[in-house]
Motif scaffolding. Structure first.
Motif, short mmCIF file in Angstrom:
data_model
loop_
_atom_site.label_atom_id
_atom_site.label_comp_id
_atom_site.label_asym_id
_atom_site.label_seq_id
_atom_site.Cartn_x
_atom_site.Cartn_y
_atom_site.Cartn_z
N SER A 183 0.62 -1.19 0.11
CA SER A 183 0.10 0.01 0.07
C SER A 183 0.72 1.31 0.12
CB SER A 183 -0.85 -0.04 1.19
OG SER A 183 0.00 0.17 2.20
N GLY A 184 1.83 1.33 0.63
CA GLY A 184 2.66 2.39 0.85
C GLY A 184 3.40 2.64 -0.72
N LEU A 185 3.83 1.31 -1.20
CA LEU A 185 4.47 1.71 -2.35
C LEU A 185 3.48 2.24 -3.73
CD1 LEU A 185 7.05 0.99 -4.28
CD2 LEU A 185 5.87 -1.37 -4.60
N MET A 186 2.07 1.70 -3.52
CA MET A 186 1.03 2.20 -4.49
C MET A 186 0.92 3.90 -4.34
SD MET A 186 -1.93 -0.35 -4.15
CE MET A 186 -3.13 0.55 -5.42
N ILE A 187 0.91 4.17 -2.92
CA ILE A 187 0.61 5.74 -2.52
C ILE A 187 2.07 6.29 -3.09
CG2 ILE A 187 0.56 7.25 -0.75
CD1 ILE A 187 -1.04 5.36 0.78
N LEU A 188 3.04 5.92 -2.84
CA LEU A 188 4.25 6.46 -3.40
C LEU A 188 4.36 6.66 -4.97
CD1 LEU A 188 7.18 7.94 -2.65
CD2 LEU A 188 8.03 5.70 -2.86
N THR A 189 4.13 5.63 -5.28
CA THR A 189 3.93 5.77 -7.06
C THR A 189 3.08 6.79 -7.39
OG1 THR A 189 4.34 3.39 -7.34
CG2 THR A 189 3.40 3.95 -9.11
N GLY A 190 1.84 7.01 -6.83
CA GLY A 190 1.01 7.75 -7.15
C GLY A 190 1.41 9.07 -7.13
N LEU A 191 2.13 9.43 -5.88
CA LEU A 191 2.95 10.96 -5.54
C LEU A 191 3.78 11.09 -6.65
CD1 LEU A 191 3.31 10.71 -1.67
CD2 LEU A 191 1.62 11.92 -3.01
N GLY A 241 -6.31 12.68 -13.34
CA GLY A 241 -7.16 12.48 -12.26
C GLY A 241 -7.51 10.93 -12.00
N LEU A 242 -7.72 10.17 -12.78
CA LEU A 242 -7.93 8.86 -12.50
C LEU A 242 -6.84 8.00 -11.99
CD1 LEU A 242 -10.14 6.69 -13.12
CD2 LEU A 242 -9.13 6.02 -15.37
N THR A 243 -5.50 8.45 -12.43
CA THR A 243 -4.36 7.80 -11.98
C THR A 243 -4.23 8.09 -10.43
OG1 THR A 243 -3.40 8.12 -14.09
CG2 THR A 243 -1.84 7.51 -12.22
N ALA A 244 -4.63 9.38 -10.04
CA ALA A 244 -4.47 10.04 -8.69
C ALA A 244 -5.65 9.05 -7.89
CB ALA A 244 -4.73 11.59 -8.69
N ILE A 245 -6.50 9.18 -8.27
CA ILE A 245 -7.80 8.40 -7.41
C ILE A 245 -7.29 6.90 -7.46
CG2 ILE A 245 -10.01 7.54 -7.47
CD1 ILE A 245 -10.84 10.18 -8.93
N ILE A 246 -6.89 6.23 -8.60
CA ILE A 246 -6.43 4.76 -8.22
C ILE A 246 -5.25 4.60 -7.41
CG2 ILE A 246 -5.39 2.94 -9.67
CD1 ILE A 246 -7.39 3.74 -12.00
N THR A 247 -4.13 5.36 -7.57
CA THR A 247 -3.09 4.91 -6.58
C THR A 247 -3.34 5.45 -5.33
OG1 THR A 247 -2.16 7.30 -7.34
CG2 THR A 247 -1.67 5.29 -8.59
N PHE A 248 -3.84 6.69 -5.02
CA PHE A 248 -3.92 6.92 -3.70
C PHE A 248 -5.25 6.44 -2.92
CE2 PHE A 248 -6.25 9.60 -0.29
CZ PHE A 248 -4.96 9.82 0.41
N TRP A 249 -6.26 5.96 -3.41
CA TRP A 249 -7.32 5.51 -2.80
C TRP A 249 -7.11 3.87 -2.89
CZ3 TRP A 249 -10.13 7.28 0.90
CH2 TRP A 249 -10.34 9.11 0.76
#
Length: 170
Positions: free
Chosen positions: A63-71, A92-100
């Protein structure tokens, strides 16, 4: 040396098994040479694993890797959209998918995953190896096999023969 089970004197000190009862003697010889103390090789010492990831920690790491990838990915796509004219909907879709997605993965790991060190796939592989592996014990004697003498003899009660009768053909 005498066998501790049946008391038979062994022919040599190098005997691995008792010739009468079949007891494994190699460990007993080592105990005798160490004055009754088991050598360290016989103690079962569990291996200490230091950097083992539990299933829960692995999920939190994902999960941390997904959030970091989004950032990293969202600002990069924002810069590329200005240069190339990329559609901002995908940003926007990439930001939603990676963060959420990262947040949901973190919640799932905290609630549903335990502190086990093995995954289901690893447990399944271990189970199949255990079931399908031919279990052979090279330290043990084969099972006793005997054939009764009566199977080789035609002598029944009342039909005894003398040794002088064996040479005569009837």
């Amino acid at each position: 040396m005498f066998c501790p089970t049946c008391g038979l004197k062994q022919a040599t000190e190098e005997s691995r098994f008792c010739s009468r009862c079949g007891l494994l003697l190699s460990g007993i010889i080592q105990v005798i040479t160490n004055n009754g103390i088991l050598p360290q090789t016989f103690y079962h010492q569990p291996e200490i694993q230091t950097n083992v990831l539990t299933v829960r920690k692995k999920g939190l790491k994902q999960s941390g890797l997904m959030i970091l990838t989004g950032l990293i990915l969202v600002p990069t796509l924002g810069v590329l959209s200005e240069i190339i004219g990329f559609n901002t909907f995908f940003i926007g879709l990439t930001a939603i998918i990676t963060f959420w997605g990262g947040i949901l993965r973190m919640i799932y790991a905290l609630i549903f995953e335990g502190n086990e060190t093995e995954t289901l796939e690893q447990k399944t592989v271990k189970f199949y190896r255990k079931v399908f592996k031919k279990q052979t014990n090279y330290e043990a004697l084969p099972p006793q096999q005997s054939i009764p003498v009566s199977d080789f003899s035609d002598n029944r009660q009342g039909m005894w023969r003398e040794t002088s009768d064996l040479g005569q053909n009837k």
